[in-house]
Design a protein around this motif. Structure first.
Motif, PDB file in Angstrom:
ATOM      1  N   GLU A 121       5.912   0.648  -8.542  1.00 47.14           N
ATOM      2  CA  GLU A 121       5.192   1.912  -8.357  1.00 47.14           C
ATOM      3  C   GLU A 121       5.792   3.072  -9.142  1.00 47.14           C
ATOM      4  OE1 GLU A 121       5.269  -0.691  -4.792  1.00 47.14           O
ATOM      5  OE2 GLU A 121       6.838   0.401  -5.837  1.00 47.14           O
ATOM      6  N   PRO A 122       4.933   3.922  -9.723  1.00 48.98           N
ATOM      7  CA  PRO A 122       5.418   5.213 -10.219  1.00 48.98           C
ATOM      8  C   PRO A 122       5.880   6.055  -9.028  1.00 48.98           C
ATOM      9  CG  PRO A 122       3.225   4.706 -11.084  1.00 48.98           C
ATOM     10  CD  PRO A 122       3.489   3.733  -9.992  1.00 48.98           C
ATOM     11  N   GLN A 123       7.058   6.593  -9.084  1.00 44.73           N
ATOM     12  CA  GLN A 123       7.616   7.422  -8.025  1.00 44.73           C
ATOM     13  C   GLN A 123       8.839   8.157  -8.562  1.00 44.73           C
ATOM     14  OE1 GLN A 123       9.432   5.165  -4.766  1.00 44.73           O
ATOM     15  NE2 GLN A 123       9.346   3.288  -5.922  1.00 44.73           N
ATOM     16  N   PRO A 124       9.315   9.211  -7.865  1.00 45.32           N
ATOM     17  CA  PRO A 124       8.930   9.742  -6.559  1.00 45.32           C
ATOM     18  C   PRO A 124       7.533  10.381  -6.581  1.00 45.32           C
ATOM     19  CG  PRO A 124      11.106  10.540  -7.214  1.00 45.32           C
ATOM     20  CD  PRO A 124      10.471   9.930  -8.425  1.00 45.32           C
ATOM     21  N   LEU A 125       6.903  10.414  -5.403  1.00 47.74           N
ATOM     22  CA  LEU A 125       5.630  11.089  -5.225  1.00 47.74           C
ATOM     23  C   LEU A 125       5.862  12.439  -4.554  1.00 47.74           C
ATOM     24  CD1 LEU A 125       3.337   8.186  -3.916  1.00 47.74           C
ATOM     25  CD2 LEU A 125       3.737   8.918  -6.283  1.00 47.74           C
ATOM     26  N   LEU A 126       5.037  13.426  -4.905  1.00 48.92           N
ATOM     27  CA  LEU A 126       5.038  14.720  -4.227  1.00 48.92           C
ATOM     28  C   LEU A 126       3.869  14.738  -3.251  1.00 48.92           C
ATOM     29  CD1 LEU A 126       5.815  17.246  -7.111  1.00 48.92           C
ATOM     30  CD2 LEU A 126       7.400  16.202  -5.493  1.00 48.92           C
ATOM     31  N   ASP A 135      -8.008   5.394  10.924  1.00 47.65           N
ATOM     32  CA  ASP A 135      -7.531   6.630  11.563  1.00 47.65           C
ATOM     33  C   ASP A 135      -7.953   7.887  10.833  1.00 47.65           C
ATOM     34  OD1 ASP A 135      -6.390   5.140  13.515  1.00 47.65           O
ATOM     35  OD2 ASP A 135      -4.331   5.348  12.825  1.00 47.65           O
ATOM     36  N   GLY A 136      -8.725   7.739   9.746  1.00 48.82           N
ATOM     37  CA  GLY A 136      -9.270   8.923   9.082  1.00 48.82           C
ATOM     38  C   GLY A 136      -8.781   9.195   7.683  1.00 48.82           C
ATOM     39  N   SER A 137      -7.798   8.398   7.180  1.00 48.38           N
ATOM     40  CA  SER A 137      -7.400   8.567   5.777  1.00 48.38           C
ATOM     41  C   SER A 137      -8.545   8.074   4.897  1.00 48.38           C
ATOM     42  CB  SER A 137      -6.129   7.759   5.478  1.00 48.38           C
ATOM     43  OG  SER A 137      -5.044   8.244   6.229  1.00 48.38           O
ATOM     44  N   THR A 138      -9.064   8.929   4.067  1.00 48.22           N
ATOM     45  CA  THR A 138     -10.291   8.596   3.338  1.00 48.22           C
ATOM     46  C   THR A 138     -10.050   7.997   1.962  1.00 48.22           C
ATOM     47  OG1 THR A 138     -10.406  10.862   2.498  1.00 48.22           O
ATOM     48  CG2 THR A 138     -11.640  10.350   4.520  1.00 48.22           C
ATOM     49  N   HIS A 139      -8.901   8.291   1.352  1.00 51.28           N
ATOM     50  CA  HIS A 139      -8.689   7.752   0.014  1.00 51.28           C
ATOM     51  C   HIS A 139      -7.212   7.761  -0.359  1.00 51.28           C
ATOM     52  CE1 HIS A 139      -8.745  12.118  -0.746  1.00 51.28           C
ATOM     53  NE2 HIS A 139      -7.935  11.833  -1.753  1.00 51.28           N
ATOM     54  N   PHE A 140      -6.872   6.923  -1.329  1.00 46.26           N
ATOM     55  CA  PHE A 140      -5.542   6.870  -1.929  1.00 46.26           C
ATOM     56  C   PHE A 140      -5.711   6.809  -3.439  1.00 46.26           C
ATOM     57  CE2 PHE A 140      -4.817   5.159   2.287  1.00 46.26           C
ATOM     58  CZ  PHE A 140      -3.581   5.680   2.645  1.00 46.26           C
ATOM     59  N   GLN A 141      -4.702   7.248  -4.169  1.00 45.59           N
ATOM     60  CA  GLN A 141      -4.725   7.064  -5.610  1.00 45.59           C
ATOM     61  C   GLN A 141      -4.630   5.572  -5.916  1.00 45.59           C
ATOM     62  OE1 GLN A 141      -2.365   9.800  -8.170  1.00 45.59           O
ATOM     63  NE2 GLN A 141      -1.556  10.565  -6.236  1.00 45.59           N
ATOM     64  N   GLU A 142      -5.346   5.145  -6.954  1.00 44.35           N
ATOM     65  CA  GLU A 142      -5.293   3.752  -7.372  1.00 44.35           C
ATOM     66  C   GLU A 142      -4.483   3.642  -8.655  1.00 44.35           C
ATOM     67  OE1 GLU A 142      -8.703   1.064  -9.004  1.00 44.35           O
ATOM     68  OE2 GLU A 142      -8.760   0.918  -6.816  1.00 44.35           O
ATOM     69  N   MET A 143      -3.508   2.737  -8.660  1.00 43.27           N
ATOM     70  CA  MET A 143      -2.714   2.527  -9.864  1.00 43.27           C
ATOM     71  C   MET A 143      -3.533   1.725 -10.872  1.00 43.27           C
ATOM     72  SD  MET A 143       1.126   1.830  -8.355  1.00 43.27           S
ATOM     73  CE  MET A 143       0.717   0.310  -7.505  1.00 43.27           C
ATOM     74  N   THR A 144      -3.055   1.643 -12.099  1.00 39.57           N
ATOM     75  CA  THR A 144      -3.794   0.927 -13.149  1.00 39.57           C
ATOM     76  C   THR A 144      -3.940  -0.554 -12.823  1.00 39.57           C
ATOM     77  OG1 THR A 144      -1.713   0.711 -14.372  1.00 39.57           O
ATOM     78  CG2 THR A 144      -3.176   2.503 -15.017  1.00 39.57           C
ATOM     79  N   ASN A 186      -0.527   2.589  -4.375  1.00 41.92           N
ATOM     80  CA  ASN A 186       0.919   2.783  -4.495  1.00 41.92           C
ATOM     81  C   ASN A 186       1.564   2.639  -3.115  1.00 41.92           C
ATOM     82  OD1 ASN A 186       3.528   4.005  -4.738  1.00 41.92           O
ATOM     83  ND2 ASN A 186       2.843   5.074  -6.575  1.00 41.92           N
ATOM     84  N   ALA A 187       2.503   1.697  -2.987  1.00 41.50           N
ATOM     85  CA  ALA A 187       3.140   1.435  -1.699  1.00 41.50           C
ATOM     86  C   ALA A 187       3.877   2.658  -1.169  1.00 41.50           C
ATOM     87  CB  ALA A 187       4.099   0.258  -1.823  1.00 41.50           C
ATOM     88  N   THR A 188       4.429   3.465  -2.072  1.00 42.48           N
ATOM     89  CA  THR A 188       5.139   4.670  -1.635  1.00 42.48           C
ATOM     90  C   THR A 188       4.168   5.679  -1.030  1.00 42.48           C
ATOM     91  OG1 THR A 188       6.816   4.311  -3.338  1.00 42.48           O
ATOM     92  CG2 THR A 188       6.684   6.514  -2.401  1.00 42.48           C
ATOM     93  N   GLU A 189       2.950   5.751  -1.563  1.00 47.01           N
ATOM     94  CA  GLU A 189       1.943   6.635  -0.978  1.00 47.01           C
ATOM     95  C   GLU A 189       1.520   6.135   0.403  1.00 47.01           C
ATOM     96  OE1 GLU A 189      -2.309   8.809  -2.079  1.00 47.01           O
ATOM     97  OE2 GLU A 189      -1.592   7.136  -3.306  1.00 47.01           O
ATOM     98  N   LEU A 190       1.413   4.830   0.555  1.00 48.95           N
ATOM     99  CA  LEU A 190       1.092   4.259   1.856  1.00 48.95           C
ATOM    100  C   LEU A 190       2.161   4.638   2.875  1.00 48.95           C
ATOM    101  CD1 LEU A 190      -0.812   1.807   3.234  1.00 48.95           C
ATOM    102  CD2 LEU A 190       1.412   0.691   3.147  1.00 48.95           C
ATOM    103  N   VAL A 191       3.433   4.513   2.490  1.00 48.63           N
ATOM    104  CA  VAL A 191       4.532   4.864   3.386  1.00 48.63           C
ATOM    105  C   VAL A 191       4.474   6.348   3.755  1.00 48.63           C
ATOM    106  CG1 VAL A 191       7.052   5.105   3.522  1.00 48.63           C
ATOM    107  CG2 VAL A 191       6.038   3.010   2.612  1.00 48.63           C
ATOM    108  N   ALA A 192       4.198   7.207   2.771  1.00 45.55           N
ATOM    109  CA  ALA A 192       4.090   8.644   3.041  1.00 45.55           C
ATOM    110  C   ALA A 192       2.983   8.923   4.051  1.00 45.55           C
ATOM    111  CB  ALA A 192       3.835   9.405   1.744  1.00 45.55           C
ATOM    112  N   SER A 193       1.847   8.223   3.917  1.00 47.87           N
ATOM    113  CA  SER A 193       0.726   8.428   4.844  1.00 47.87           C
ATOM    114  C   SER A 193       1.094   8.002   6.260  1.00 47.87           C
ATOM    115  CB  SER A 193      -0.500   7.648   4.366  1.00 47.87           C
ATOM    116  OG  SER A 193      -0.952   8.143   3.134  1.00 47.87           O
ATOM    117  N   LEU A 194       1.849   6.912   6.392  1.00 48.23           N
ATOM    118  CA  LEU A 194       2.287   6.472   7.710  1.00 48.23           C
ATOM    119  C   LEU A 194       3.248   7.481   8.336  1.00 48.23           C
ATOM    120  CD1 LEU A 194       2.880   2.676   6.944  1.00 48.23           C
ATOM    121  CD2 LEU A 194       1.091   3.629   8.420  1.00 48.23           C
TER     122      LEU A 194
END
Length: 471
Positions: free
Chosen positions: A78-83, A112-121, A126-134
């Protein structure tokens, strides 16, 4: 795999962040990133490092970024760190680990209401974005981090930077390390403990399994105490770890000497191999070979030299055929040390077997009489469920599983435990077949009990799943 590094200081820390994460370049090959917080707020840079070292891609960013806190990452995925901006405030996050229950967690977030995530190429989230959402499902960041550790099937270590501090969390069973360093007016936190020594830091302490800490320039506060149970990855010592690293107080280079020594003792008991010299496949096989040579009194030599100026990492290209070609190009034979010699060759492991077979062939082509092979770990029978240390998409990529499937057919899965037992006839027949396919003169793997003894930690604290299937 991947590596993470963070700094919290009372002064500008960008250079320390840059050099600290650069020391993790052996752990990742695709993406590098740095995030800082300072007078101008959050700042971040991410670059593709597939065809260039981390350092060269970030030299300009280092001149422009400012901050007295920072986290950074080198990753295979994954590209990271994420802001992230959320109800918990703004924060930066970087992770190391593997999420086996990724899809169920993603579906739970959608429900639970999360409507979208960024999609990698690659088409993946991105697993890091998933963790941030949790994390953001809870009322505070520490609660969110604990929630992630409870939910993730696999492993998840992370660094999270707010406007006030950096949080560090080691995965629940301590499969990967996190270590802290200290100097006047600053603390750092790192996957590799050697990464901060030349930056003026002294060892502060190693975090325990499942521990969560809050770091400021004034000190370290434990938010969640370490757990007793631990399953640190044994492959860190065998292959991934840098020689100057230590995990749980056990140095990588010293462990590899012990590993080679135990391989030599097993050969001495068998008494059927008399090589002229011992060699290690660069780089990780060299220390194991030194240990073997010291124990056996057989001379250590370098019958081939690794050429790294243009191709520093053999696993850098995504294409397997290109990786194999590059690996072959990098090893330059020293014919004077090979002709008419019986060689004993130690590599860190045999995964697919392609590269080691080609290495063996060029030794024969250079005049070697015999090539005896001693992998520094037991046969890899299971794909790792806990760390992203392989690009293999199937366990059938493993040469061991290919052999077992051919021998057992539809009953292959039922017989794996027996193939993992070095005292069984099935184990002996598997090794014999691999030796024949690879064109080795002889083959003897390291044993799980010897590997654990080489590390020096209790078996219950070391993960050997990829060798014996025991979680």
């Amino acid at each position: 795999m991947g590596g993470i590094f963070g700094v919290v200081s009372k002064r500008n820390c960008v250079l320390e962040l840059f050099y600290g994460v650069d020391y993790h370049s052996h752990l990742g090959t695709r993406r590098g990133g740095m995030a800082t917080y300072g007078p101008d707020g959050f700042n971040r840079a991410i670059h593709n490092i597939e065809n260039s070292p981390f350092r060269t891609k970030f030299e300009r960013d280092v001149q422009e970024m400012k901050g007295y806190m920072g986290i950074a990452s080198i990753s295979d995925y994954e590209p990271q760190p994420l802001l992230i901006q959320s109800h918990l405030g703004s924060f930066a996050i970087a992770t190391v680990g593997k999420i086996n229950n990724f899809e169920p967690l993603l579906e739970e977030l959608y429900a639970d209401g999360s409507t979208h995530f960024q999609e990698m190429t690659s088409g993946q989230v991105n697993a890091t974005e998933l963790v941030a959402s949790l994390i953001c499902k809870k009322d505070s960041i520490p609660e969110g981090i604990r929630y992630v550790q409870e939910l993730v099937d696999g492993s998840m270590s992370l660094l999270l930077m707010t406007r006030e501090c950096v949080y560090g969390a080691r995965d629940r069973l301590g499969r990967t390390p996190l270590v802290m360093g200290k100097k006047e007016d600053a603390y750092c936190i790192s996957f590799e403990n050697f990464a901060y020594i030349n930056l003026g830091y002294e060892d502060y302490r190693e975090m325990g399994p499942g521990e969560i800490v809050k770091i400021t320039p004034d000190g370290v506060e434990t938010i969640c105490k370490p757990q007793k149970d631990m399953k640190i990855c044994s492959f860190l010592w065998v292959y991934y770890g840098y020689p100057t690293s230590s995990y749980e107080g056990v140095n990588v280079e010293e462990m590899r000497y012990k590993c080679g020594s135990m391989l030599a003792k097993r050969d001495a008991l068998a008494g059927n191999v008399e090589p002229d010299m011992v060699a290690g496949v660069p780089d990780s096989g060299i220390a194991h070979a030194i240990g073997y040579a010291n124990e056996s009194k057989i001379p250590f030599a370098r019958p081939f030299i690794k050429y790294t100026p243009t191709w520093p990492r053999s696993f850098m290209p995504v294409n397997q055929e290109q990786r194999n070609l590059i690996a072959r190009m990098k090893l330059i034979p020293v014919k004077a040390l090979i002709e008419k010699k019986k060689l004993l060759l130690i590599d860190d492991s045999i995964v697919r077997g392609t590269q080691l077979r080609e290495t063996t062939e060029f030794l024969y082509q250079s005049g070697a009489k015999e090539v005896h092979v001693r992998p520094a770990c037991p046969p890899l029978l299971y794909g790792c469920r806990f760390l992203n240390f392989s690009r293999s998409k199937s366990e059938l990529d493993l040469i061991t599983r290919q052999v077992i499937l051919e021998k057992e057919g539809e009953h292959a899965e039922e017989t794996l435990k027996e193939y993992a037992d070095p005292g069984s006839k099935r184990y002996e027949s598997m090794c014999s077949e691999i030796c024949k396919r690879q064109n080795f003169t002889s083959l003897r793997y390291h044993r799980v009990d010897d590997l654990v003894e080489s590390i020096g930690l209790p078996k219950c604290k070391v993960c050997t799943y990829c060798f014996d299937g025991r979680e």
